[in-house]
Design an enzyme around this catalytic site. Structure first.
Site, PDB file in Angstrom:
ATOM      1  N   LYS A  11       0.891  -1.046   0.095  1.00  0.00           N
ATOM      2  CA  LYS A  11       0.071  -0.029   0.027  1.00  0.00           C
ATOM      3  C   LYS A  11       0.898   1.361   0.164  1.00  0.00           C
ATOM      4  CE  LYS A  11      -3.788  -2.446   2.383  1.00  0.00           C
ATOM      5  NZ  LYS A  11      -4.622  -2.639   3.319  1.00  0.00           N
ATOM      6  N   TYR A  51     -12.272  -3.263  -3.371  1.00  0.00           N
ATOM      7  CA  TYR A  51     -12.562  -3.314  -2.165  1.00  0.00           C
ATOM      8  C   TYR A  51     -14.218  -3.260  -2.081  1.00  0.00           C
ATOM      9  CZ  TYR A  51      -8.089  -2.663   0.127  1.00  0.00           C
ATOM     10  OH  TYR A  51      -6.845  -2.910   0.852  1.00  0.00           O
ATOM     11  N   PHE A  59     -15.508   3.207   7.073  1.00  0.00           N
ATOM     12  CA  PHE A  59     -14.322   3.673   6.704  1.00  0.00           C
ATOM     13  C   PHE A  59     -14.056   3.478   5.424  1.00  0.00           C
ATOM     14  CE2 PHE A  59     -14.236  -0.851   8.158  1.00  0.00           C
ATOM     15  CZ  PHE A  59     -13.705  -1.490   6.969  1.00  0.00           C
ATOM     16  N   ARG A  87      -1.364 -14.773   3.812  1.00  0.00           N
ATOM     17  CA  ARG A  87      -2.083 -13.960   4.853  1.00  0.00           C
ATOM     18  C   ARG A  87      -1.623 -14.412   6.167  1.00  0.00           C
ATOM     19  NH1 ARG A  87      -6.967 -10.995   3.742  1.00  0.00           N
ATOM     20  NH2 ARG A  87      -7.822 -11.699   5.764  1.00  0.00           N
ATOM     21  N   THR A  93      -5.415  -7.913  10.510  1.00  0.00           N
ATOM     22  CA  THR A  93      -5.670  -6.687   9.957  1.00  0.00           C
ATOM     23  C   THR A  93      -5.267  -5.432  10.554  1.00  0.00           C
ATOM     24  OG1 THR A  93      -7.641  -7.644   8.771  1.00  0.00           O
ATOM     25  CG2 THR A  93      -7.568  -5.318   8.867  1.00  0.00           C
ATOM     26  N   ARG A 104       2.930  -7.103   8.988  1.00  0.00           N
ATOM     27  CA  ARG A 104       2.161  -6.016  10.079  1.00  0.00           C
ATOM     28  C   ARG A 104       2.600  -6.125  11.328  1.00  0.00           C
ATOM     29  NH1 ARG A 104      -3.956  -7.284   7.354  1.00  0.00           N
ATOM     30  NH2 ARG A 104      -3.754  -6.068   5.659  1.00  0.00           N
ATOM     31  N   ASN A 114      -1.836  -0.252   7.206  1.00  0.00           N
ATOM     32  CA  ASN A 114      -1.227  -1.483   7.515  1.00  0.00           C
ATOM     33  C   ASN A 114      -0.452  -2.092   6.416  1.00  0.00           C
ATOM     34  OD1 ASN A 114      -3.505  -2.516   5.975  1.00  0.00           O
ATOM     35  ND2 ASN A 114      -4.457  -3.428   7.318  1.00  0.00           N
ATOM     36  N   HIS A 117      -1.569  -5.477   1.310  1.00  0.00           N
ATOM     37  CA  HIS A 117      -2.890  -6.316   1.275  1.00  0.00           C
ATOM     38  C   HIS A 117      -2.677  -7.632   0.526  1.00  0.00           C
ATOM     39  CE1 HIS A 117      -6.839  -7.545  -0.584  1.00  0.00           C
ATOM     40  NE2 HIS A 117      -6.084  -7.848  -1.733  1.00  0.00           N
ATOM     41  N   GLU A 128      -8.745 -10.453  -8.475  1.00  0.00           N
ATOM     42  CA  GLU A 128      -8.066  -9.224  -8.145  1.00  0.00           C
ATOM     43  C   GLU A 128      -6.750  -9.102  -9.064  1.00  0.00           C
ATOM     44  OE1 GLU A 128      -7.127  -9.609  -3.628  1.00  0.00           O
ATOM     45  OE2 GLU A 128      -9.138  -9.161  -3.240  1.00  0.00           O
TER      46      GLU A 128
HETATM   47  P1  DAT Z   1      -7.283  -7.441   5.319  1.00  0.00           P
HETATM   48  O1  DAT Z   1      -6.610  -6.213   4.792  1.00  0.00           O
HETATM   49  O2  DAT Z   1      -6.880  -7.766   6.548  1.00  0.00           O
HETATM   50  O3  DAT Z   1      -8.050  -8.354   4.486  1.00  0.00           O
HETATM   51  P2  DAT Z   1     -10.218  -6.297   5.358  1.00  0.00           P
HETATM   52  O4  DAT Z   1     -10.408  -7.140   3.930  1.00  0.00           O
HETATM   53  O5  DAT Z   1     -11.236  -6.800   6.257  1.00  0.00           O
HETATM   54  O6  DAT Z   1      -8.752  -6.702   5.845  1.00  0.00           O
HETATM   55  O7  DAT Z   1     -10.127  -4.775   5.102  1.00  0.00           O
HETATM   56  C1  DAT Z   1      -9.583  -4.256   4.035  1.00  0.00           C
HETATM   57  C2  DAT Z   1      -8.906  -3.128   4.271  1.00  0.00           C
HETATM   58  O8  DAT Z   1      -9.709  -2.047   4.898  1.00  0.00           O
HETATM   59  C3  DAT Z   1      -7.903  -3.134   5.883  1.00  0.00           C
HETATM   60  O9  DAT Z   1      -6.663  -3.647   5.325  1.00  0.00           O
HETATM   61  C4  DAT Z   1      -7.685  -1.829   6.329  1.00  0.00           C
HETATM   62  C5  DAT Z   1      -9.305  -1.358   6.179  1.00  0.00           C
HETATM   63  N1  DAT Z   1     -10.164  -1.672   7.437  1.00  0.00           N
HETATM   64  C6  DAT Z   1     -10.666  -2.639   7.824  1.00  0.00           C
HETATM   65  N2  DAT Z   1     -11.382  -2.724   8.874  1.00  0.00           N
HETATM   66  C7  DAT Z   1     -11.067  -1.467   9.373  1.00  0.00           C
HETATM   67  C8  DAT Z   1     -11.621  -0.669  10.321  1.00  0.00           C
HETATM   68  N3  DAT Z   1     -12.598  -1.217  11.288  1.00  0.00           N
HETATM   69  N4  DAT Z   1     -11.308   0.647  10.445  1.00  0.00           N
HETATM   70  C9  DAT Z   1     -10.441   1.223   9.469  1.00  0.00           C
HETATM   71  N5  DAT Z   1     -10.039   0.645   8.314  1.00  0.00           N
HETATM   72  C10 DAT Z   1     -10.352  -0.809   8.322  1.00  0.00           C
HETATM   73 MG    MG Z   2      -9.245  -8.261   2.996  1.00  0.00          MG
END
Ligand code: DAT
Ligand code: MG
Length: 151
Positions: A11, A51, A59, A87, A93, A104, A114, A117, A128
């Site tokens: 990122k 996303y 968010f 992962r 996350t 992370r 973080n 991805h 993707e």
């Molecule tokens: P990951 O990236 O671990 O697969 P995710 O797919 O649930 O997690 O979410 C994608 C991204 O969105 C994550 O890397 C950061 C952001 N995100 C997720 N949950 C969040 C939250 N509660 N507050 C802020 N950003 C968040």
């Molecule tokens: Mg994800």
């Protein structure tokens, strides 16, 4: 390809913080095969499509601003079990909950920054990679080390 693939993306914070080599190195050393790699500044519509499952989250707008705030490094990694293993290498996350030894866990402190991805299923890996790469940007090649990694 029928082999499992994961879309891994460094990122904008990872790029800005000079962590590109460090992060790529972890997947390289593990033994997955790099099939695509580029530095890329993405448009909002691509980030939103990537996303889309999170589009109703509060968010979401901030997430899209973050992902489009600077160049990212797009990667396609291949290998049996690569999605789940990547992962694990990436960690939870929320970086404060991510185990030490994960990307992370070692390199980040906030969910909103973080650094990396990783696809969450083999189907999403394919989806993707198709979203972020043109077919011509992916290389079909076999590392010479393969017989020393896979018996
Ligand atoms: P990951 O990236 O671990 O697969 P995710 O797919 O649930 O997690 O979410 C994608 C991204 O969105 C994550 O890397 C950061 C952001 N995100 C997720 N949950 C969040 C939250 N509660 N507050 C802020 N950003 C968040
Ligand atoms: Mg994800």
């Amino acid at each position: 390809s029928d082999v499992e693939q994961s879309y891994i993306m460094i990122k904008p914070d990872g790029v800005q913080r000079g962590l590109v080599g460090e992060i790529i190195s972890r997947f390289e050393k593990k033994g997955f095969v790099l099939k695509g790699l580029k530095l890329f500044q993405c448009a909002k519509d691509l980030a939103q499509e990537h996303y889309k499952d999170l589009k109703d989250k509060p968010f979401f707008p901030k997430l899209i601003d973050y992902i489009t705030s600077g160049p990212v490094v797009c990667m396609a990694w291949e290998g049996d079990g690569v999605v789940a293993s990547a992962r694990k290498l990436i960690g939870a996350t929320n970086p404060l909950q991510a185990e030490p030894g994960t990307i992370r866990g070692d390199l980040a402190v906030q969910t909103g920054r973080n650094v990396v991805h990783g696809s969450d299923s083999p189907d999403n890996g394919k989806r993707e990679i198709a979203l972020w790469f043109k077919e011509s940007e992916l290389c079909q090649w076999e590392p010479v080390q393969t017989p020393w990694l896979i018996e």
